[in-house]
Scaffold this motif. Structure first.
Motif, PDB file in Angstrom:
ATOM      1  N   VAL A   1       0.806  -1.213   0.000  1.00 47.28           N
ATOM      2  CA  VAL A   1       0.000   0.000   0.000  1.00 47.28           C
ATOM      3  C   VAL A   1       0.848   1.276   0.000  1.00 47.28           C
ATOM      4  O   VAL A   1       0.387   2.336  -0.430  1.00 47.28           O
ATOM      5  N   GLY A   2       2.108   1.171   0.461  1.00 48.58           N
ATOM      6  CA  GLY A   2       2.982   2.348   0.410  1.00 48.58           C
ATOM      7  C   GLY A   2       3.317   2.760  -1.002  1.00 48.58           C
ATOM      8  O   GLY A   2       3.602   3.934  -1.270  1.00 48.58           O
ATOM      9  N   SER A   3       3.256   1.818  -1.939  1.00 51.66           N
ATOM     10  CA  SER A   3       3.495   2.171  -3.340  1.00 51.66           C
ATOM     11  C   SER A   3       2.397   3.093  -3.853  1.00 51.66           C
ATOM     12  O   SER A   3       2.652   3.973  -4.677  1.00 51.66           O
ATOM     13  N   HIS A   4       1.159   2.917  -3.366  1.00 49.26           N
ATOM     14  CA  HIS A   4       0.087   3.850  -3.698  1.00 49.26           C
ATOM     15  C   HIS A   4       0.329   5.211  -3.044  1.00 49.26           C
ATOM     16  O   HIS A   4       0.263   6.262  -3.689  1.00 49.26           O
ATOM     17  N   LEU A   5       0.593   5.191  -1.744  1.00 51.78           N
ATOM     18  CA  LEU A   5       0.718   6.442  -1.004  1.00 51.78           C
ATOM     19  C   LEU A   5       1.869   7.295  -1.532  1.00 51.78           C
ATOM     20  O   LEU A   5       1.757   8.532  -1.599  1.00 51.78           O
ATOM     21  N   SER A   6       2.954   6.674  -1.939  1.00 48.42           N
ATOM     22  CA  SER A   6       4.119   7.432  -2.391  1.00 48.42           C
ATOM     23  C   SER A   6       3.859   8.153  -3.711  1.00 48.42           C
ATOM     24  O   SER A   6       4.234   9.321  -3.874  1.00 48.42           O
ATOM     25  N   TYR A   7       3.209   7.487  -4.690  1.00 45.39           N
ATOM     26  CA  TYR A   7       2.954   8.209  -5.946  1.00 45.39           C
ATOM     27  C   TYR A   7       1.895   9.279  -5.763  1.00 45.39           C
ATOM     28  O   TYR A   7       1.928  10.314  -6.441  1.00 45.39           O
ATOM     29  N   LEU A   8       0.965   9.086  -4.825  1.00 47.14           N
ATOM     30  CA  LEU A   8      -0.019  10.133  -4.549  1.00 47.14           C
ATOM     31  C   LEU A   8       0.624  11.341  -3.883  1.00 47.14           C
ATOM     32  O   LEU A   8       0.271  12.494  -4.178  1.00 47.14           O
ATOM     33  N   ALA A   9       1.569  11.096  -2.985  1.00 46.94           N
ATOM     34  CA  ALA A   9       2.280  12.204  -2.345  1.00 46.94           C
ATOM     35  C   ALA A   9       3.005  13.043  -3.387  1.00 46.94           C
ATOM     36  O   ALA A   9       2.973  14.286  -3.346  1.00 46.94           O
ATOM     37  N   GLU A  10       3.648  12.393  -4.352  1.00 44.70           N
ATOM     38  CA  GLU A  10       4.340  13.147  -5.399  1.00 44.70           C
ATOM     39  C   GLU A  10       3.344  13.845  -6.327  1.00 44.70           C
ATOM     40  O   GLU A  10       3.623  14.945  -6.817  1.00 44.70           O
ATOM     41  N   TYR A  11       2.228  13.218  -6.587  1.00 43.04           N
ATOM     42  CA  TYR A  11       1.199  13.831  -7.427  1.00 43.04           C
ATOM     43  C   TYR A  11       0.735  15.159  -6.835  1.00 43.04           C
ATOM     44  O   TYR A  11       0.525  16.141  -7.557  1.00 43.04           O
ATOM     45  N   LEU A  12       0.612  15.217  -5.512  1.00 37.75           N
ATOM     46  CA  LEU A  12       0.139  16.432  -4.854  1.00 37.75           C
ATOM     47  C   LEU A  12       1.273  17.399  -4.524  1.00 37.75           C
ATOM     48  O   LEU A  12       1.102  18.615  -4.630  1.00 37.75           O
TER      49      LEU A  12
ATOM     50  N   ASN B   1       8.919   4.928  -8.776  1.00 28.62           N
ATOM     51  CA  ASN B   1       8.159   4.597  -7.577  1.00 28.62           C
ATOM     52  C   ASN B   1       8.921   3.604  -6.704  1.00 28.62           C
ATOM     53  O   ASN B   1       8.966   3.748  -5.469  1.00 28.62           O
ATOM     54  N   MET B   2       9.558   2.630  -7.316  1.00 31.79           N
ATOM     55  CA  MET B   2      10.335   1.651  -6.562  1.00 31.79           C
ATOM     56  C   MET B   2      11.607   2.261  -5.995  1.00 31.79           C
ATOM     57  O   MET B   2      12.043   1.904  -4.888  1.00 31.79           O
ATOM     58  N   GLU B   3      12.215   3.205  -6.718  1.00 36.86           N
ATOM     59  CA  GLU B   3      13.402   3.889  -6.197  1.00 36.86           C
ATOM     60  C   GLU B   3      13.050   4.727  -4.967  1.00 36.86           C
ATOM     61  O   GLU B   3      13.841   4.810  -4.013  1.00 36.86           O
ATOM     62  N   PHE B   4      11.892   5.339  -4.986  1.00 36.57           N
ATOM     63  CA  PHE B   4      11.386   6.092  -3.836  1.00 36.57           C
ATOM     64  C   PHE B   4      11.297   5.165  -2.624  1.00 36.57           C
ATOM     65  O   PHE B   4      11.825   5.458  -1.533  1.00 36.57           O
ATOM     66  N   LEU B   5      10.652   4.016  -2.797  1.00 39.86           N
ATOM     67  CA  LEU B   5      10.486   3.083  -1.686  1.00 39.86           C
ATOM     68  C   LEU B   5      11.817   2.469  -1.253  1.00 39.86           C
ATOM     69  O   LEU B   5      12.023   2.199  -0.063  1.00 39.86           O
TER      70      LEU B   5
ATOM     71  N   SER C   1      18.306   7.534   8.918  1.00 36.67           N
ATOM     72  CA  SER C   1      19.123   8.595   8.325  1.00 36.67           C
ATOM     73  C   SER C   1      18.498   9.123   7.035  1.00 36.67           C
ATOM     74  O   SER C   1      17.627   8.512   6.428  1.00 36.67           O
ATOM     75  N   THR C   2      18.975  10.298   6.596  1.00 40.02           N
ATOM     76  CA  THR C   2      18.468  10.943   5.382  1.00 40.02           C
ATOM     77  C   THR C   2      19.069  10.274   4.135  1.00 40.02           C
ATOM     78  O   THR C   2      20.278  10.052   4.071  1.00 40.02           O
ATOM     79  N   VAL C   3      18.230   9.971   3.184  1.00 33.43           N
ATOM     80  CA  VAL C   3      18.650   9.303   1.954  1.00 33.43           C
ATOM     81  C   VAL C   3      18.064  10.063   0.765  1.00 33.43           C
ATOM     82  O   VAL C   3      16.872  10.356   0.729  1.00 33.43           O
ATOM     83  N   SER C   4      18.905  10.388  -0.210  1.00 34.78           N
ATOM     84  CA  SER C   4      18.438  11.051  -1.422  1.00 34.78           C
ATOM     85  C   SER C   4      17.731  10.058  -2.313  1.00 34.78           C
ATOM     86  O   SER C   4      18.066   8.874  -2.352  1.00 34.78           O
ATOM     87  N   VAL C   5      16.719  10.546  -3.056  1.00 37.38           N
ATOM     88  CA  VAL C   5      15.971   9.711  -3.988  1.00 37.38           C
ATOM     89  C   VAL C   5      16.457  10.011  -5.394  1.00 37.38           C
ATOM     90  O   VAL C   5      16.522  11.180  -5.796  1.00 37.38           O
ATOM     91  N   ALA C   6      16.782   8.961  -6.132  1.00 37.11           N
ATOM     92  CA  ALA C   6      17.311   9.134  -7.501  1.00 37.11           C
ATOM     93  C   ALA C   6      16.296   9.825  -8.386  1.00 37.11           C
ATOM     94  O   ALA C   6      15.101   9.645  -8.245  1.00 37.11           O
TER      95      ALA C   6
END
Length: 396
Positions: free
Chosen positions: A193-204, A375-379, A391-396
């Motif tokens: 379900v986090g795969s849904h939430l993550s793309y929605l967060a970026e959409y908004l 989306n998978m790189e985000f997760l 810790s803080t991690v950059s997203v590609a």
């Protein structure tokens, strides 16, 4: 445009049924511009389920092997709705056979396979084939309206975002072990379900740049082995033998986006919350929120209201909002919509693209495999953060 398109669905579980029902209904929404849609086959390794689902949704036949779908001359369009680890072999096999493919999220179980699938899809595009990933919540009128409130400036500058997706399909310790509970860290609640939430967060909120505070927890560390076939989230009969749960029941993290920062939380063990997706966005001029519990309404609060009326107002969704007008037989305010309807619009958009309907005359296109990789790189960044103590991690 082809005179007809033959459709198949590989996977007859809960989400597979949603795809099958969506193709059946896709010609009934919006203008009748699609070619004839032929419902050809449902495939599942559990043949009785394939036969039942084919009969239920009016498909002509059932198959027990995806290779039969790939080899069939009467099939043009295929949804792939099976375990994530099976996606790459099936999708690449279908594209090689000349089929258009709509793949469920997440794209695969590993980033390496997902990237390979995206490259394969890009090569197939040069042969006129369409390969897309299903991000079904992007079809929600309420969520699209939140984005509209952001884009037209009515919420002002965004300040922060809060999103949660709580489910309870895994809250019972007697739920049998299945592929959903076995995989590396991040492939549990986060991948599901986090795969849904993550793309929605970026959409908004705009593209994500970094994540921090990643934390995973496995509340139920072992589950009984099933005595029969496990379909979807069903429980069924189980044995005394148990297997370890190897992925996450719960995950939370913070993220920095282009427009604001936010906190995201997901669970599959939130008892009493069968499918509770909640999005809330806060801006300098007001706030807005949407919940899957009441998907046909959005709550909006604006600072320009009279002082004695300050607070959230409930806005029933209707023809003035995205996707609504012409999207259903009854497209009036207050009629209501549900998650199944989102699959119908997703199937419609995919079929329109395959049929060659111009983008300007079509629903917004489904997302690409490259979007699925992102989306998978985000997760994966969330997983890396959790492994490193938040810790803080950059997203590609």
């Amino acid at each position: 445009m082809s005179s007809s398109l033959g459709v198949a669905v590989i996977g007859a579980g809960m989400a597979g049924k949603a795809h099958a029902a969506a193709y059946r209904a896709a010609t009934t929404v919006y203008s009748p511009v699609l070619p004839e849609i032929r419902l050809v086959s449902i495939a599942d390794v559990y043949e009785p389920l394939a036969q039942e689902t084919a009969a239920r949704y009016g498909f002509s036949r059932a198959d027990s092997d995806w290779r039969a779908i790939a080899a069939a001359d009467d099939i043009d369009v295929v949804s792939v709705v099976v375990a994530n680890s099976l996606h790459r072999e099936i999708v690449e096999g279908l594209l090689t056979a000349g089929k258009h493919v709509l793949c469920e999220k997440p794209l695969s179980d590993t980033i390496e396979d997902a990237r390979a699938m995206a490259e394969f899809a890009a090569a197939a595009q040069s042969r006129g084939l369409v390969a897309r990933i299903g991000f079904s919540y992007l079809r929600s009128p309420g969520i699209a309206f939140l984005r509209q409130l952001i884009d037209d400036g009515r919420l002002g500058d965004l300040q922060h975002f809060s999103g949660r997706y709580w489910t309870d399909y895994g809250c019972r310790p007697d739920a049998p072990i299945s592929w959903r509970y076995q995989g590396p860290a991040g492939s549990g609640a986060l991948g599901d379900v986090g795969s849904h939430l993550s793309y929605l967060a970026e959409y908004l909120c705009g593209p994500v740049s970094e994540v921090s505070g990643g934390r995973f927890h496995t509340a139920i560390t072992e589950r009984p082995k099933p005595l029969g076939q496990v379909v979807g989230h069903t429980r069924g009969n189980v044995s005394e033998e148990r297997s370890p749960v190897t992925n996450d029941d719960y995950a939370t993290f913070n993220a920095s986006f282009e427009r604001c920062v936010g906190t995201l939380e997901v669970s599959r063990v939130a008892a009493g919350h069968p499918n509770d997706l909640v999005l809330e966005i806060f801006g300098s001029r007001g706030a807005a929120r949407w919940s899957q519990t009441n998907p046909a309404q959005v709550e909006v609060m604006l600072h320009d209201e009279l002082s004695d009326l300050v607070g959230y107002r409930t806005v029933p969704l209707g023809p003035a909002h995205p996707y609504y007008s012409g999207g259903w037989a009854m497209d009036a305010p207050g009629v209501g919509i549900g998650q199944n309807d989102l699959f119908v619009h997703q199937a419609r958009a995919f079929l329109e693209e395959v049929a060659g309907i111009a983008e300007g005359q079509s629903l917004p296109r489904c997302r690409s495999f490259a979007d699925g990789v992102h989306n998978m790189e985000f997760l994966a960044a969330v997983t890396e953060s959790a492994a490193a103590g938040g810790s803080t991690v950059s997203v590609a």
